[in-house]
Design an enzyme around this catalytic site. Structure first.
Site, PDB file in Angstrom:
ATOM      1  N   CYS A  10      68.794  15.588  -4.092  1.00  0.00           N
ATOM      2  CA  CYS A  10      68.592  17.206  -3.977  1.00  0.00           C
ATOM      3  C   CYS A  10      68.700  17.750  -5.449  1.00  0.00           C
ATOM      4  O   CYS A  10      68.081  17.466  -6.539  1.00  0.00           O
ATOM      5  CB  CYS A  10      69.163  17.686  -2.973  1.00  0.00           C
ATOM      6  SG  CYS A  10      68.728  19.280  -2.693  1.00  0.00           S
ATOM      7  N   HIS A  11      69.403  18.794  -5.765  1.00  0.00           N
ATOM      8  CA  HIS A  11      69.637  19.301  -6.850  1.00  0.00           C
ATOM      9  C   HIS A  11      70.734  18.726  -7.677  1.00  0.00           C
ATOM     10  O   HIS A  11      71.166  19.085  -8.989  1.00  0.00           O
ATOM     11  CB  HIS A  11      70.233  20.930  -6.316  1.00  0.00           C
ATOM     12  CG  HIS A  11      69.196  21.647  -6.074  1.00  0.00           C
ATOM     13  ND1 HIS A  11      68.744  21.847  -5.143  1.00  0.00           N
ATOM     14  CD2 HIS A  11      68.623  22.742  -6.702  1.00  0.00           C
ATOM     15  CE1 HIS A  11      67.790  22.714  -4.914  1.00  0.00           C
ATOM     16  NE2 HIS A  11      67.720  23.419  -6.197  1.00  0.00           N
ATOM     17  N   GLY A  12      71.117  17.541  -7.189  1.00  0.00           N
ATOM     18  CA  GLY A  12      72.011  16.596  -8.186  1.00  0.00           C
ATOM     19  C   GLY A  12      71.292  16.297  -9.448  1.00  0.00           C
ATOM     20  O   GLY A  12      71.935  16.040 -10.384  1.00  0.00           O
TER      21      GLY A  12
END
Length: 174
Positions: free
Chosen positions: A105-107
């Site tokens: 995801c936003h990692g």
């Protein structure tokens, strides 16, 4: 117990995506890994969906040499974590050592700030698609995949595929 004795860290901060933290944590524990929750400090944080998580160690205490793998969950936490050199230094060191890094995801925004995406395939939330492309990555719209030692996942709905790829990558290196 295919990962018995292997130490894997999951980074977290306020607003981490609860499921992207807890599901990989439990899946890795299920394989016998020693999983540590690493925060900027040891104060409890609240996940994006309200669950409280207490770090077991600080990111500053982690050393790439002591870790078998690293997981970068999404939510709002990556935007906070990417601002700290201790975080980007750890990610760069893990990458340079060829150790498995799971990014979901936003990692991916942490991977961008660490400078490890240029010339590589990547995925994540469509919210960071342009950021990944602008950082030199090649966007791949797949639920999860491996590119050498980097394991990528898109979003919460893709956690099962992400965990399968993550565990497979770690087991192959065990």
């Amino acid at each position: 117990m295919r990962l018995a004795g292997k130490r894997i860290a999951i980074l977290l901060a306020e607003g981490v995506e609860d499921l992207e933290f807890y599901v990989p944590l439990m899946r890795l524990q299920e394989e016998g890994a020693e999983v540590v929750a690493a925060g900027l400090d040891l104060r409890p944080v609240r996940g994006k969906n309200g669950l409280e998580i207490t770090p077991t160690t600080t990111i500053a205490e982690l050393r790439a040499d002591d870790l078998f793998g690293l997981v970068l969950p999404g939510g709002w936490a990556p935007d906070k974590l990417r601002r700290y050199q201790v975080v980007t230094d750890l990610v760069r060191a893990m990458d340079a050592a060829g150790k498995v890094i799971g990014i979901i995801c936003h990692g991916g925004s942490i991977a961008i700030s660490a400078g490890i995406v240029r010339g590589r395939p990547a995925t994540g939330s469509t919210g960071i698609k342009d950021d990944l492309i602008n950082a030199g990555a090649t966007w791949v719209d797949e639920p999860a995949f491996r590119a050498d030692h980097l394991v990528w996942g898109r979003v919460v709905a893709d956690i099962p595929a992400f965990c399968r790829e993550l565990v497979a990558a770690l087991v192959e290196r065990a």
